[in-house]
Design an enzyme around this catalytic site. Sequence first.
Site, PDB file in Angstrom:
ATOM      1  N   GLY A  49      -0.982  -4.799  29.962  1.00  0.00           N
ATOM      2  CA  GLY A  49      -0.015  -5.855  30.243  1.00  0.00           C
ATOM      3  C   GLY A  49       1.390  -5.381  30.563  1.00  0.00           C
ATOM      4  O   GLY A  49       2.343  -6.148  30.407  1.00  0.00           O
ATOM      5  N   SER A  50       1.531  -4.141  31.067  1.00  0.00           N
ATOM      6  CA  SER A  50       2.893  -3.701  31.404  1.00  0.00           C
ATOM      7  C   SER A  50       3.447  -4.520  32.566  1.00  0.00           C
ATOM      8  O   SER A  50       4.639  -4.862  32.585  1.00  0.00           O
ATOM      9  CB  SER A  50       2.935  -2.202  31.712  1.00  0.00           C
ATOM     10  OG  SER A  50       2.174  -1.904  32.845  1.00  0.00           O
ATOM     11  N   LEU A  64      -9.602  -8.356  35.136  1.00  0.00           N
ATOM     12  CA  LEU A  64     -10.842  -7.796  35.685  1.00  0.00           C
ATOM     13  C   LEU A  64     -11.885  -8.813  36.153  1.00  0.00           C
ATOM     14  O   LEU A  64     -12.547  -8.577  37.166  1.00  0.00           O
ATOM     15  CB  LEU A  64     -11.459  -6.813  34.681  1.00  0.00           C
ATOM     16  CG  LEU A  64     -10.649  -5.518  34.535  1.00  0.00           C
ATOM     17  CD1 LEU A  64     -11.300  -4.566  33.540  1.00  0.00           C
ATOM     18  CD2 LEU A  64     -10.461  -4.826  35.877  1.00  0.00           C
ATOM     19  N   ILE A  91     -12.357 -14.245  40.100  1.00  0.00           N
ATOM     20  CA  ILE A  91     -11.840 -15.614  40.013  1.00  0.00           C
ATOM     21  C   ILE A  91     -12.852 -16.547  40.684  1.00  0.00           C
ATOM     22  O   ILE A  91     -13.235 -16.330  41.842  1.00  0.00           O
ATOM     23  CB  ILE A  91     -10.461 -15.714  40.712  1.00  0.00           C
ATOM     24  CG1 ILE A  91      -9.457 -14.781  40.025  1.00  0.00           C
ATOM     25  CG2 ILE A  91      -9.960 -17.149  40.710  1.00  0.00           C
ATOM     26  CD1 ILE A  91      -9.210 -15.075  38.551  1.00  0.00           C
ATOM     27  N   ASN A 105      -2.761 -11.221  43.517  1.00  0.00           N
ATOM     28  CA  ASN A 105      -3.251 -10.072  42.752  1.00  0.00           C
ATOM     29  C   ASN A 105      -2.458  -8.824  43.131  1.00  0.00           C
ATOM     30  O   ASN A 105      -1.954  -8.710  44.248  1.00  0.00           O
ATOM     31  CB  ASN A 105      -4.732  -9.838  43.069  1.00  0.00           C
ATOM     32  CG  ASN A 105      -5.317  -8.669  42.292  1.00  0.00           C
ATOM     33  OD1 ASN A 105      -5.104  -8.544  41.084  1.00  0.00           O
ATOM     34  ND2 ASN A 105      -6.037  -7.791  42.978  1.00  0.00           N
ATOM     35  N   HIS A 136      -3.022  -4.682  43.377  1.00  0.00           N
ATOM     36  CA  HIS A 136      -4.051  -3.642  43.351  1.00  0.00           C
ATOM     37  C   HIS A 136      -3.352  -2.279  43.422  1.00  0.00           C
ATOM     38  O   HIS A 136      -2.441  -2.093  44.238  1.00  0.00           O
ATOM     39  CB  HIS A 136      -5.005  -3.822  44.531  1.00  0.00           C
ATOM     40  CG  HIS A 136      -6.171  -2.889  44.471  1.00  0.00           C
ATOM     41  ND1 HIS A 136      -7.256  -3.106  43.641  1.00  0.00           N
ATOM     42  CD2 HIS A 136      -6.399  -1.708  45.100  1.00  0.00           C
ATOM     43  CE1 HIS A 136      -8.104  -2.097  43.772  1.00  0.00           C
ATOM     44  NE2 HIS A 136      -7.619  -1.243  44.647  1.00  0.00           N
ATOM     45  N   ASP A 164     -10.533  -8.077  46.377  1.00  0.00           N
ATOM     46  CA  ASP A 164      -9.525  -7.210  47.003  1.00  0.00           C
ATOM     47  C   ASP A 164      -9.419  -7.366  48.520  1.00  0.00           C
ATOM     48  O   ASP A 164      -9.052  -6.409  49.218  1.00  0.00           O
ATOM     49  CB  ASP A 164      -9.810  -5.724  46.681  1.00  0.00           C
ATOM     50  CG  ASP A 164      -9.657  -5.428  45.206  1.00  0.00           C
ATOM     51  OD1 ASP A 164      -8.844  -6.088  44.542  1.00  0.00           O
ATOM     52  OD2 ASP A 164     -10.357  -4.529  44.714  1.00  0.00           O
TER      53      ASP A 164
HETATM   54  C1  GRF Z   1      -2.168  -2.144  37.333  1.00  0.00           C
HETATM   55  O1  GRF Z   1      -2.244  -0.843  37.798  1.00  0.00           O
HETATM   56  C2  GRF Z   1      -2.521  -3.124  38.402  1.00  0.00           C
HETATM   57  O2  GRF Z   1      -2.168  -2.688  39.672  1.00  0.00           O
HETATM   58  C3  GRF Z   1      -4.015  -3.224  38.290  1.00  0.00           C
HETATM   59  O3  GRF Z   1      -4.267  -3.123  36.914  1.00  0.00           O
HETATM   60  C4  GRF Z   1      -3.229  -2.402  36.280  1.00  0.00           C
HETATM   61  C5  GRF Z   1      -2.726  -3.227  35.135  1.00  0.00           C
HETATM   62  O4  GRF Z   1      -1.855  -2.505  34.313  1.00  0.00           O
HETATM   63  N1  GRF Z   1      -4.531  -4.403  38.915  1.00  0.00           N
HETATM   64  P1  GRF Z   1      -1.086  -3.260  33.163  1.00  0.00           P
HETATM   65  O5  GRF Z   1      -2.114  -3.934  32.272  1.00  0.00           O
HETATM   66  O6  GRF Z   1      -0.165  -4.252  33.799  1.00  0.00           O
HETATM   67  O7  GRF Z   1      -0.326  -2.214  32.401  1.00  0.00           O
END
Ligand code: GRF
Length: 196
Positions: A20-21, A93, A96, A110, A112, A153
Amino acid sequence: MPRKQICKVMNIAIFASGSGSNCENIIRYFRTSERIHVVLVVSNRPDAYALERARRLGVPTAVVPKGELNTPEGIMPLLKKHDTDCIVLAGFLPMIPDFLIDAYPQKIVNIHPALLPRYGGKGMWGHHVHEAVKAAGDTETGISIHYVTPVCDSGEMIAQFSTPISPDDTPETIAMKVHELEMAHFPQVLEQLWSD
Ligand code: GRF
């Protein structure tokens, strides 16, 4: 006297499965916004650290397991309750479901961690992406921010940002470079997208 234009508020629900960063970065970015509000964080996993980050920042959270996400009754009342206008997938993951895409046309975005259309699709998430980029010997990677369609994607591209890869880079350092791009650009792209 001209009447002040009233801009529409956009309420975002963030969907996240992992650390969740990005979720936290988006919440922090819009905390002082009058126009764009993060109203809800949804995870399919009760142990997702994204939920903890949201709680600490005072954002309502909900756990919606994959089975519930796939039924309108399991997800739509929750989104309605929070007046959700748009959805941001930040490391989410599960696929949807079509009914949700139909309910939010061009309103689900989204991120990616690669330059689509390369390194997208099933199995291409997290470290798998960066390992594939390294194995291919690519000289650049990046991030892709795109609309969500029923095909993984492959929705219309909104923005891409790239970063060079040197021969010394490892999948781990590639991941760090991608993460920097995510932190620098994702909230700003959402702001531009939803500021009209
Ligand atoms: C990120 O690299 C994003 O691009 C991908 O999943 C990762 C999620 O990282 N879809 P975080 O959970 O936001 O740290």
